[in-house]
Structures are given as C-alpha cells and as structure tokens.
Design an enzyme around this catalytic site. Sequence first.
Site, mmCIF file in Angstrom:
data_model
loop_
_atom_site.group_PDB
_atom_site.id
_atom_site.type_symbol
_atom_site.label_atom_id
_atom_site.label_comp_id
_atom_site.label_asym_id
_atom_site.label_seq_id
_atom_site.Cartn_x
_atom_site.Cartn_y
_atom_site.Cartn_z
ATOM 1 C CD GLU A 1 97.199 45.681 5.641
ATOM 2 O OE1 GLU A 1 97.073 45.028 6.683
ATOM 3 O OE2 GLU A 1 98.136 45.451 4.829
ATOM 4 C CG ASP B 1 98.538 42.474 2.124
ATOM 5 O OD1 ASP B 1 97.719 42.438 3.054
ATOM 6 O OD2 ASP B 1 99.640 41.882 2.135
#
Lengths: 657, 657
Positions: free
Chosen positions: B417, B388
Amino acid sequence: MSLPSKSQPRVVIESITPSVDQGRFAVKRIAGDDVAVEADVFADGHDAVCARLLHRSASDPAWRSTPMTALGNDRFAAGFVVVELGLYEYTLEAWVDSIASWRRGLIVKHSAGQDVAVDLLHGAELVRATAARAVAARADESVVRRLDQWATELAAADSSIAQRVDRARSDELLELAQRYPDPEQVLRREPPLTVRVDRPRARYSSWYELFPRSTATSPGAHGTLADCAERLADIAAMGFDVVYLPPIHPIGTTNRKGRNGATRAAPSDPGSPWAIGGDTGGHKAIHPSLGTLADLKRLMARAAELGLEVALDLAYQCSPDHPYVREHPEWFSRRADGSIQYAENPPKKYEDIYPFDFDTPAWHELWTELASVVDYWMDAGVRIFRVDNPHTKPLAFWEWLIARVKQRSPEVIFLAEAFTRPKVMYRLAKLGFTQSYTYFAWRNTGPEITGYFQELGRPPISDFFRANLWPNTPDILTEHLQHGGPAAFAARLVLAATLGASYGIYGPPFERMEHEPREPGSEEYRDSEKYQIRTWGPDPAGTLVELVTRVNRIRREHPALQDDRGLAFHRLDNETLLAYSKSTPDRANTILTVVNLDPHDTQSGWTDLDLTALGLAADQPFEVHDLLTDARYPWRGARNFVRLAPQRPAHILEVSR
Amino acid sequence: MSLPSKSQPRVVIESITPSVDQGRFAVKRIAGDDVAVEADVFADGHDAVCARLLHRSASDPAWRSTPMTALGNDRFAAGFVVVELGLYEYTLEAWVDSIASWRRGLIVKHSAGQDVAVDLLHGAELVRATAARAVAARADESVVRRLDQWATELAAADSSIAQRVDRARSDELLELAQRYPDPEQVLRREPPLTVRVDRPRARYSSWYELFPRSTATSPGAHGTLADCAERLADIAAMGFDVVYLPPIHPIGTTNRKGRNGATRAAPSDPGSPWAIGGDTGGHKAIHPSLGTLADLKRLMARAAELGLEVALDLAYQCSPDHPYVREHPEWFSRRADGSIQYAENPPKKYEDIYPFDFDTPAWHELWTELASVVDYWMDAGVRIFRVDNPHTKPLAFWEWLIARVKQRSPEVIFLAEAFTRPKVMYRLAKLGFTQSYTYFAWRNTGPEITGYFQELGRPPISDFFRANLWPNTPDILTEHLQHGGPAAFAARLVLAATLGASYGIYGPPFERMEHEPREPGSEEYRDSEKYQIRTWGPDPAGTLVELVTRVNRIRREHPALQDDRGLAFHRLDNETLLAYSKSTPDRANTILTVVNLDPHDTQSGWTDLDLTALGLAADQPFEVHDLLTDARYPWRGARNFVRLAPQRPAHILEVSR
C-alpha cells in the site's frame, strides 16, 4: 535467512545516463564536451535526498565533486567538462540528507504556527555532528568554525525562535553542511562509469580515399608516395582533412588476382593491396614501387602543411608470400590435408589471402606481433587507422588492441570498416572503435534514411557509435549510383556531408561519377583499382570537384554540420523530398537541408517544419539562405514551398532568426 | 597493457529478456507460466553460433538445458515452464558452433561443384573431437558410438563424396554434437537471472475490505470476528476471493484520535486500528473486543469453506501505549527534549503513532522482532498481507523480510500500500512485493487511463509490477466518486475489474455509494470507519451488490480478465468513451470493454478497433455478447457504433469469432 551484514544506506541510485551497457563500455565524448549526467535517486519516506557527481581523469586520481540538482520525479542532474584526451571516470554518491529534511520540516511547522523549540535543538545536534565529521575529514578550520557557529546559533536560548528559524534558512550553510554527510549513509555507485575522450576529428572529419599507385603522371606507370604527395594540394583545396590510403605494403604473387578480380593474374597485374606481404616484407614494409619509409614521412609532412592527415589501412591478413607464413606457420589454420587455410566465404574463395588463426595456441605471440604493427606506424607518425573487416577478427582482440594503443596515444582514431549485422557493428563501436562505416550507402528512400539516422541519433547508440558516411568505396558502387546519373551523385554527396559530421568519398571515381559495374548486379567497379593501376590524371571537365569543394567549405564554416547531435527530421507532403536540420546546442547555427531523392524528375512540395527543433515560433518569419546557390528566401512558419530539379537536387539552407 | 589472461570465448551475449535491472531483481511469474527468454547472441565473422537456455528451480540444483532458436538479426529464443512456487534461475550459454559452420560451408561448396574432399576430412576431425568431449562429459555410450560413427562415415574413403556430404546433412547428428561444445569456447552469462514463481492468486484476485468492528448486528455495538464470520457468505456470494481486514490489534489510548480524526477522542471513541498496541498487547495480540486467536482461526476456517482467504494488515508502527515502547525504547527515535518522536508529515502531526527507528543501533533486534510478527500470523494460517505504507520503511528491510518469508512459504502474498512517487512504487515491486496499489483511483480520463496502463503493461515493468486496482479505500474517496453519482461508481467498478486482473473495493461504503467527504476538498470519508464504528447492517435497496456480483462472475468465467498480459486499447471517435480488450494468449477468450467515462451524459461514437489485437480480419463479421445485459450485437470490421447512458455506463463484450 540471515540479516543483511550491515545496515545499508537508505538511498537508491538507478538509471544513470549516459551509460553504455551499464558501464561495461565507455561513453564517447570529445575534449571540451560537457558530460551531462542524470540518475534516479530516491529513498523510502519523505526525507530529502542529496546526490553528487564524482568525476576524475585518468591522469589525476583525486575525485572532483559536483552537487546534483533535482529535476523533479526523483531525477537528478549534474555535468562535468572533459578536457584531456583519454579516459575519465564518473560515478554518483547519494544519501538521505538529514539537515535538509529537518530544515524543510522546521520551516513548514514554523509557518503553521507550531512550536519548533525542540526542532531547533535537533537541528543544532545534526549540525554539530556534521562539524565533527568535517573535522574528521580534515576540512578547513574556517569551515568547522562556521558549522559550529551555526549549531550554536540554532540552539541559542537568548535569541528569539524567529531569529533562530531565520538562521536555519541559510542556503549557504546548508550547502556547506552537505559536503560532510555521514559516510555510513552514503551510497556510491560502484564501479564507476567511464568516458573515452577523443580529439575533435573523431567527431568531425572529411575523408578522401585514393590509391597511391594510381597517382603517377604518366599513364599506366606505378604511382609512388612522392606522386601521391603531389596530389595533396588538390585534395586540401577540396576541403578534406583526412587522406586515407589503402594498404601500402608489398603484395603477394601466389594466387594473385588479376584485373577485375580474375583468378589468374597476368604477369603485369599489380595484385590487390589487401593481399599483404611478399619477398620484400609484410605489414611493416612499404611496397618498393611506392617508395620508402622516408617517402611516407615526406608525404605526411606535406599533408600536415596542408592541414591534412594521412590514414593508413590496417588489414590483418597475409598473402601466401608474407614472411609470417614462413616464420610463424603456427599463426595460421591448417586444412585437413596439411595446407594452410585460405580465406573463404563459401562458395567464394580468396586464395590470395590467409587469415590469421586468432585462437592459435600461440595467440599471445600473434596478438603481440599484430599490436607491434600499429606501434610501428605510430612511430612513423600515423594517428588514424582505417581497419579492414574488423568483424572477422575476435572482438576481444580489438578491445585489447585499441585500449592498449589509446593508453599510449589517446589521439589515435580507428575507423571500423565493418559492413555486417547491426549488433556486431554496434559491439565494435562499444568496445572502442572511434568511428564506424554505416549502411548509409544502401539507404536511399526517405523512410530508410529517417529511420536509420533516428536510430543512430538516440542514446545509448549516439553515446558510443560515431557514423562515418560513405556514398561509395572501392567495394561499393551502389545500384543507385549505377543508374541515377549525375543527380544521384550530387544528392548522395550532399546527404553524406550534411547528415554526417564525418563522411568520406572514394575520391577519383566519385568525382568523375564512375558508374559502370564489373557486371550487371555487381557492386564492384569495372576496372577496379583494387586489381589494376588507374592513372586518373588531372580532373576532366564536368566533375563534381566544384560541388565537393563548396560542400566542404559549408561544413567548415557551419558548426551545426560538425556534430551529429541536434539532427532533426522535418515532414514534407512529398516523400521524395527529404528535409532535416542540424543545430549547435546553443542554436547559434542552424542548417536545414532539403534533398530531392529522385534523380530523374523535378519534385516539389510543402514543408511541415518542426519549428521547435529550429528554435522558431509558430508563424514567425525567417530567412533561409541557400549556401549552395547563395539564394535567399523569406519563409514563415512550418509551411513553405520547395522545388528541386535533378540538375540541382539539394538546398543547404542556413536559417536566420 | 597486458594481454587478456586467457583467450576468451568469441561469442557475445547481450540484451537478455526478461530481465529486471540486469538480473538484480527477480522476474515475476505464476506457476504454470512459460518463461519466454530471448537474447542477442553473436560472434565475429561468419561462423554459426549456438545458444542454449539453462534453467533450474531452487529445489533442484541440476541445470536443465533447452536449445535456443534463431529468430533472425542475431536474436535467439527459448522458454521453460515454471512449475513449483519459489525461485528459479536461468541463464544462457553460447558458443561458436564449429560443426554447424563447417557443415554450412561444405553444403554450399558442394552445391557450387567445388571439391570438398578436404572439407569432409576436416568435418570428421571436428566430430571426432566432439566424441572425445562426450566421453569426458560421461555421455551415454550409445551417443559416443553414434558420433564416432558419424566421423568415420564423413571420412570414409570407400564412399562417394556425394554420399559423405549426404551424411553431413543429418540434423539429428548435428543436434547430438551440439550437446558437447568445447568448454573453452562456451560463454555463460553469470550470475544467472531469477524468476519468482507465485501462486495464481498473485495474478488474479478480487479483494473486499471491511472493518470487522462494524459487523455487529446491533447498531453501535463493537463488532467481533465472530460477527465478521457471519458476513463472509455474502462476500463470497458477491464473488470475491480475498477478505482484507484492517489491523485487528489492541489500539492505544494516548493521543487517540476521535471521530472524523479529531485530535481529542471522546471516551467512547474506539480509535484508529492503525494506532497499534495497548495494555493488552501489540502486533501479536488481537483487540479484546474483536475476540481471540481462536476466533480468528474460526473466521479463517469459515472463509476457507466459502473459497475466501483472509488478508491481514501489516502496519509497522506503534501507539504510545504499545508494549514495545516500554520494553524497547531504543527502537524509537528521540526528540531533542528526550521524548519519543511521533509520526509527522509537517505540518501534520500523528501523535497517536510512533514510527520505528529502523536505523537504530539495535536494528538487528528490531528487524528480527518485526519479522517474528509475520511468522506469528503465518503460524495462525495467514498467507496474505496488505502492507501499510511500506514506502516509509527502509527498502532493504522489505527486501530482506519478503525473501525470508518466501523462503519459508513461497505462497505468501504481500500487497504494497504505497501511494507515493512512481520510482519508489516500482522499486518496492522489484524488491519483492507481490502486488501493488496503483494510481488508478486518480486516473479518470481516457488518455490518463490509457497512458498509465500502457506503461504498466510494458516490460520490464510488467515483469515485476502487478497492479491491484482500488476505486476507493478508507483513505481515498476521490473527487470523481464524490460528484459523479451512481454512474461514476458503476463505471469505476467496471474499469477496476476489467483493466485489472486484481482489484478490490473498500466494500460497504462502495456498495452503498457513500460519497460525502469529511470536508470539501478532502479525500477522507465523512464519519470514517477509521475513527468510529459504523454498523452497516443488511444491504439496503439500490446498492451496487448486484452489479458487483455480476462483474465478479464475468471475471471468474472469462480467463481473459484473469491476466494483465494481452491488454490492448482501441480508438474511438469520442474520447469520453474508452475501449480496451484483453485476450488469453491462445485467443480462445477475448473480452472487449467499453466504458462511458462521463457520469452525467449519454455518449456515443464509432469504434476504430485494433483488429490485430482482437485476432480479427479486416471486414470480418463477428458477434459481441454483452455479459452485463446478455444482449448480442452483430459487428463487422473496425468501425462499430456504441452508445452508453449513465444508467448503464459500460459494455463488457465477449468477442465471438
């Protein structure tokens, strides 16, 4: 896997330009140039980053610093001007800019109506830490005072939040603070990159080659340096600035080549000047028939009076009669039968020449002696050397020799006469040669010329390779010149002189449009001066002298032609016509050249000019002034008609806006 | 300037490919790949040069050597196959090849009728010296014997010159001799370059994202990992191979976000899974409502039975209730008022999340603890992590962490990401991320898609960046999907799955074509699963499940779609239609995809196929087989008619030759 040894700066520096092989070699510039540096600078997250360009000259070890400007997409730019000849260094420092990041957030939050009291205190802390670093860096007391005061104002409980946010907006104080980043967070690109700064003639020069032994006034006599000095006024009048003399040293007699390269010389044949060395000396001697060192100095003095500079040839090879062969046989390779290895490119043999063995166990002594040859002629005042076949000597030798010479005299220019594979030619330029011969002589069609000069014009090649364009040399009489008649000579002259800020001609045969090869299929001249004396005498009628003179005057008067940056090609609906322009960076001077590449027929067509390259708006009317004929044409927009006959195969058009 | 300290090898090595930032980062390949290496290798002069590629795997320190082949223009090539996962090293050695040079000259001279007796003796000397080096290198005795014999034959006075020249022609003996160059003349490129070898799923993968808490059978109930395991058979049946779960850890209550991101949560709101940490633990705990570690292991076992692999989310941030906040307050930044700094992107505040201070003086302990989080889930069997927002943590942290993990378990895959600026995304890929999210979701027009995927397909980017294409994510409901209706969903699915060897969907909302944003202009889903439980239940009629299933089956059956190399775009006379093909390197499988980018209207046009890319001759008839509809069309040459209605907006055509 162990942790990194210390916390690293968060910022990254990538893709610095200009850069030649990641800084392995120097970028080349001319004194007075602005070196425009760019790099990608970024960090994780959303914080602002700050970058500065550091630069210094070899003569001043203190770094100078210039803040870099963000261009967008993480690209940053700054520049510095190089003034002195020699080496400069440059590099980048970058860091995450905590004060700029804080300030950006503060202003956004305040505008959104959020409470920023705590943020202001945070900013005050950051500024106070910066002031402490300024003290540690022995900054001027007034600077420290201003930073301290800024911190106090940001934290001032007796001011309104709005007043304090307003103080945070001070760009001046931010810039002051940016001078004192946290050293632990600063990333510096190591090692620095380098710039080699040359004098203007390295970029813009007009060369004229002639054999001094052909300058006698009485036909067939061996010309002297004194005769040669008499020719200089004409050469200067044609507008040249460099006079290049093939080797002026004693010539060997053993295996001397005869006329037209015959294996056996007649007793009267003078031999090739490149078969260096005889009874009277080697690379530091002057051929007795040419004169003395004093004569050379007089020649150079006369040249200087006329605005000309003399270039000598540096040909590191020996005739079998060179003193080195006797005194230092260990500098040469031996064949299996014990004899010294002559030069060869099988099946061709050059038995009048011995190459040095640069890898000899005695290479230290050999290299040192070869360097002393350059020293010798530099002591005599020579500052330009045309280097014969550098690609047949070790690359490391040239890198060492050129650096050594330029450390002593950064104004020296070396022209590499390497007609070899592209990567070797580029490597020679990278390692230090100031200028390079090119494939120009064999690029005759529009696509050939366009492709080649677009390649040379693109970084990084344009940062290290300076082309010197020669339509002919004593070794190169191209098929195009052999068969193209006067139109080919005129067109090739205009191409060389307008495509290249530096160009040269092997003068007397070019002016006279000599075009007979030694034999069909050969690029050698018939009755070449390499092997015999040609007494050219005064120019006969019908030579190219007038055209050469005019073209050189156009070059002198138009700075666009004195630089290879800003070259752009333009389309035409007739591929036999070639159009290209050069502009000064400020667009104050723009020259558009159109050449008919067909030496036999008139060609006409419509241009499709790249108006952006010319600094013109679409449909804008403008005037082009043909500097060759003095004719003026009103043009408009991209599409204009051109017609060129073989009798006058080129326009050199100054564009007036 | 002093002489170089020792005579350097005469050869130069330049422009090695593949290479990422001159070897600073590893090139990425898959086990079984052939790494095709090229370089410019040259020396001064006309001698032959020889180059060999050296390569080794981390597990075997002995270099393996492969001779390189000359491609012309001083370019050399060789390759090696990577077999094991992990790191390989490769580099080049090159040298001036005295025996090959000698032999070339000998043959030319002999053919020209010149006396080569001395040359043969010279060759014998060279070969004898080679034999001596072979002895020093402890070569096999038979090798030394063969070299010695070669030398003897070359020198043999009792053989004819013709016979001896004939012996010199032996390629076999030349290749033998080339194994023992003079070490002083051998240049090796240092340091070596590296290849990171991953497992096949790093290149070809089909991802399905779902929130396990939404998998309960009774509406509104908190789904469990056991419920989630029940969903796996459907996901496998659709043809996916990676199931990615958003964070499964306890969720904080302090400043918890409510439905649709409301600042205040209702008591029943479950909070965002990315606000990690609460009473029951942090990054190494599982949310009690989801289940236990044993449940996770059962889920993973079930996945493995179905050919699925579970990917967990690695989100390095804490809710205010995370145990780290209490136990290690020194791992977080403090605001000027003493409170801990929450996440913000001014003017947005994320008060339910505290970022780590990666630069804390205690960074050693912090980084070590964060690495232990990965260790913990790896011990549980996890081998894929979706990371993330990696771009908001230091780049050096990721480089260290990924290298550390892959040293232990080279099969681990990290998907970055990072939806941020291009240079930061590329840097993350360079430093080690196995796959990367892309800008695909926002590239909708033909020129946008073509430009972006051509950029990603070019070296060096294609050597380090592996795209994973997502038409949607829980954070990204694009305007195109909001307004394009079913045709937009179908087209974006086909684009993702055929442009990208790796792609993924945020499954349940995509299948159901959810397209309502939280508010106009937002890319957030209305009633987003990030903030509430959505019990999707069984698929209603009219979903995309059938199309997804068919597309994934096409991907499995057609290796051309399992690799991003070999992507080529084709022109059409209608820009609203996009055509591109992928081929396996051997051209055994070629897929041509045509997509109607207009979700509202039928579009038709004529192709202008790049027949070279398709391996077809001009005017050759061939058949295309639409794998979506099973229709077959006879086509010929570059120009063929295509018509696509919004109801069926794409062809996926297998090309039969």
